[in-house]
Design an enzyme around this catalytic site. Structure first.
Site, PDB file in Angstrom:
ATOM      1  CE1 TYR A  64      -2.861  -2.921   0.375  1.00  0.00           C
ATOM      2  CE2 TYR A  64      -3.508  -2.269   2.745  1.00  0.00           C
ATOM      3  CZ  TYR A  64      -3.763  -3.161   1.469  1.00  0.00           C
ATOM      4  OH  TYR A  64      -4.454  -4.325   1.735  1.00  0.00           O
ATOM      5  CG  HIS A 101      -0.974  -8.739   0.268  1.00  0.00           C
ATOM      6  ND1 HIS A 101      -0.611  -7.660   0.573  1.00  0.00           N
ATOM      7  CD2 HIS A 101      -2.405  -8.861   0.077  1.00  0.00           C
ATOM      8  CE1 HIS A 101      -1.669  -6.642   0.304  1.00  0.00           C
ATOM      9  NE2 HIS A 101      -2.769  -7.487   0.145  1.00  0.00           N
TER      10      HIS A 101
HETATM   11  P1  NDP Z   1     -14.141  -1.252   1.514  1.00  0.00           P
HETATM   12  O1  NDP Z   1     -15.138  -2.187   1.043  1.00  0.00           O
HETATM   13  O2  NDP Z   1     -13.916  -0.852   3.039  1.00  0.00           O
HETATM   14  O3  NDP Z   1     -14.585   0.273   0.890  1.00  0.00           O
HETATM   15  C1  NDP Z   1     -14.068   1.475   0.992  1.00  0.00           C
HETATM   16  C2  NDP Z   1     -14.791   2.379   0.237  1.00  0.00           C
HETATM   17  O4  NDP Z   1     -15.916   2.722   0.841  1.00  0.00           O
HETATM   18  C3  NDP Z   1     -14.066   3.730  -0.045  1.00  0.00           C
HETATM   19  O5  NDP Z   1     -14.050   4.162  -1.294  1.00  0.00           O
HETATM   20  C4  NDP Z   1     -14.719   4.715   1.286  1.00  0.00           C
HETATM   21  O6  NDP Z   1     -14.587   6.064   0.467  1.00  0.00           O
HETATM   22  C5  NDP Z   1     -15.870   4.166   1.046  1.00  0.00           C
HETATM   23  N1  NDP Z   1     -16.773   4.261   2.509  1.00  0.00           N
HETATM   24  C6  NDP Z   1     -16.323   4.097   3.595  1.00  0.00           C
HETATM   25  N2  NDP Z   1     -17.154   4.222   4.532  1.00  0.00           N
HETATM   26  C7  NDP Z   1     -18.191   4.620   3.929  1.00  0.00           C
HETATM   27  C8  NDP Z   1     -19.457   5.138   4.355  1.00  0.00           C
HETATM   28  N3  NDP Z   1     -20.029   5.022   5.447  1.00  0.00           N
HETATM   29  N4  NDP Z   1     -20.542   5.649   3.469  1.00  0.00           N
HETATM   30  C9  NDP Z   1     -20.012   5.604   2.171  1.00  0.00           C
HETATM   31  N5  NDP Z   1     -18.997   5.122   1.360  1.00  0.00           N
HETATM   32  C10 NDP Z   1     -18.050   4.670   2.455  1.00  0.00           C
HETATM   33  O7  NDP Z   1     -12.835  -1.350   0.593  1.00  0.00           O
HETATM   34  P2  NDP Z   1     -11.265  -1.801   1.282  1.00  0.00           P
HETATM   35  O8  NDP Z   1     -10.801  -2.333  -0.299  1.00  0.00           O
HETATM   36  O9  NDP Z   1     -10.558  -0.469   1.476  1.00  0.00           O
HETATM   37  O10 NDP Z   1     -11.414  -2.925   2.204  1.00  0.00           O
HETATM   38  C11 NDP Z   1     -11.142  -2.642   3.531  1.00  0.00           C
HETATM   39  C12 NDP Z   1      -9.728  -2.933   3.886  1.00  0.00           C
HETATM   40  O11 NDP Z   1      -9.529  -4.291   3.591  1.00  0.00           O
HETATM   41  C13 NDP Z   1      -8.525  -2.066   2.887  1.00  0.00           C
HETATM   42  O12 NDP Z   1      -8.468  -0.816   3.311  1.00  0.00           O
HETATM   43  C14 NDP Z   1      -7.351  -3.067   3.201  1.00  0.00           C
HETATM   44  O13 NDP Z   1      -6.833  -2.760   4.515  1.00  0.00           O
HETATM   45  C15 NDP Z   1      -7.915  -4.453   3.467  1.00  0.00           C
HETATM   46  N6  NDP Z   1      -7.820  -5.270   2.008  1.00  0.00           N
HETATM   47  C16 NDP Z   1      -7.079  -6.149   1.885  1.00  0.00           C
HETATM   48  C17 NDP Z   1      -6.879  -6.838   0.674  1.00  0.00           C
HETATM   49  C18 NDP Z   1      -5.967  -8.263   0.534  1.00  0.00           C
HETATM   50  O14 NDP Z   1      -5.676  -8.427  -0.478  1.00  0.00           O
HETATM   51  N7  NDP Z   1      -5.678  -8.566   1.470  1.00  0.00           N
HETATM   52  C19 NDP Z   1      -7.527  -6.396  -0.660  1.00  0.00           C
HETATM   53  C20 NDP Z   1      -8.455  -5.199  -0.294  1.00  0.00           C
HETATM   54  C21 NDP Z   1      -8.526  -4.579   0.827  1.00  0.00           C
HETATM   55  P3  NDP Z   1     -13.841   7.142   1.426  1.00  0.00           P
HETATM   56  O15 NDP Z   1     -12.448   6.568   1.856  1.00  0.00           O
HETATM   57  O16 NDP Z   1     -13.735   8.188   0.567  1.00  0.00           O
HETATM   58  O17 NDP Z   1     -14.631   7.358   2.838  1.00  0.00           O
END
Ligand code: NDP
Length: 293
Positions: A52, A110
């Site tokens: 990241y 990962h």
């Molecule tokens: P999420 O499903 O957590 O979605 C994040 C998105 O939702 C962002 O665009 C955020 O926007 C938006 N959001 C957050 N809260 C709200 C809300 N209350 N209302 C409306 N929109 C909202 O996706 P992630 O992929 O980020 O998954 C979470 C975590 O999982 C990652 O950050 C990471 O740490 C991990 N991960 C691990 C992976 C792996 O391969 N091991 C792959 C992908 C993720 P904004 O930030 O603009 O608020």
């Protein structure tokens, strides 16, 4: 269940079942501020990864928060190129340096080695796991686990190792619930952690009418219903946001509960398919050079 509730790992340690994800949070002020806001709001669990590119900002925010290190759970992850180079120890050391700490609470592989790229994918996964186990036995990581290991890969590993993965972090949300994978994880004593609890907003997640109707019934948002559903399904959650108001909103999931009817309605939303790829299986798809951020 509340913000301080923990999930017991297979070695007896406990992991907070709610945290903040920082994938796609830009290194620098964006990640720094997100982590500071989150810690101020009461989050005590941050999920990052070497790939990241924001571990240093996470580390700086934790340091500046003044909260004792031992009160915060930090997860980071070993990326593919380090696995290929059998560079696990140096990769961990570099992550620790960027995070400004001498241990992480959870270190994850990962991504599994993909069968379509490596004839010896079993050896690679086994060798990496042995290296992870050594880091754990040396106390440099407090818990070890995997990510994106689908049931066949997870079972391969669990069957043949002395120390089993404590956690498996996989895409999991209301539209892709991973019920079969969950049952396997339960069987092998591996905690199921969700990534993408909102499907990253894809597939019209936030406008889903069923999630919205359940939310209206409880005076809660789609995001809150989606998180509560996972928590009641025995899944650890790490929603990502860089916005203070959303982080606070995402935290308000401990003052209501979904009843059997709500749970059944949401269970029926399962499309049994990733929000990202059709018929996607991480064991056969692999990012080699890096993620598109
Ligand atoms: P999420 O499903 O957590 O979605 C994040 C998105 O939702 C962002 O665009 C955020 O926007 C938006 N959001 C957050 N809260 C709200 C809300 N209350 N209302 C409306 N929109 C909202 O996706 P992630 O992929 O980020 O998954 C979470 C975590 O999982 C990652 O950050 C990471 O740490 C991990 N991960 C691990 C992976 C792996 O391969 N091991 C792959 C992908 C993720 P904004 O930030 O603009 O608020």
């Amino acid at each position: 269940m509340n913000l301080t509730t923990k999930k017991r790992l297979n070695d007896g340690r406990e992991m907070p079942l709610f945290g903040l994800g920082v994938f796609r949070s830009k290194d620098g002020e964006e990640t720094y501020n997100a982590v500071r806001y989150a810690l101020d709001a009461g989050y005590r669990h941050i999920d990052t990864a070497a790939v990241y590119g924001n571990e240093a900002s996470v580390g700086r925010a934790i340091h500046d928060s003044g909260i004792p290190r031992e009160e915060i759970w930090i997860t980071t992850k070993l990326w593919n190129d380090e696995i290929r180079a059998h560079n696990e120890e140096a990769a961990l050391q570099a992550s620790l340096k960027r995070l400004g700490t001498d241990y992480v609470d959870l270190y994850l592989i990962h991504w599994p080695a993909a069968a379509n790229r490596f004839d010896n994918w079993e050896d690679i996964n086994g060798q990496t796991w042995r290296a992870m186990t050594e880091l754990y036995q040396q106390g440099r990581v407090r818990a070890i686990g995997v990510s994106n290991f689908f049931p066949d890969r997870l079972v391969d590993l669990c069957q043949f190792v002395e120390i089993r993965p404590m956690v498996n972090q996989v895409e999991t949300h209301a539209l892709y619930q991973q019920k079969a994978a969950h049952a396997i994880m339960e069987k092998y004593g591996v905690v199921h952690e969700s990534w993408g609890p909102f499907a990253e907003g894809r597939k019209d997640f936030f406008t889903n009418p069923v999630l919205a109707a359940v939310g209206a019934k409880h005076g809660k948002s789609v995001a809150q219903v989606a998180l509560r559903f996972l928590l009641q399904s025995d899944v650890v959650v790490i929603p990502k946001s860089v916005h203070k108001a959303r982080m606070a909103e995402n935290l308000q999931v401990f003052d209501f509960s979904l009843d059997a009817e709500d749970m059944a309605a949401i269970q029926a939303l399962d499309q049994e398919e990733s929000a990202f790829f059709s018929h996607y299986d991480p064991a056969t798809v692999e990012f080699i050079t890096g993620l598109e951020l």
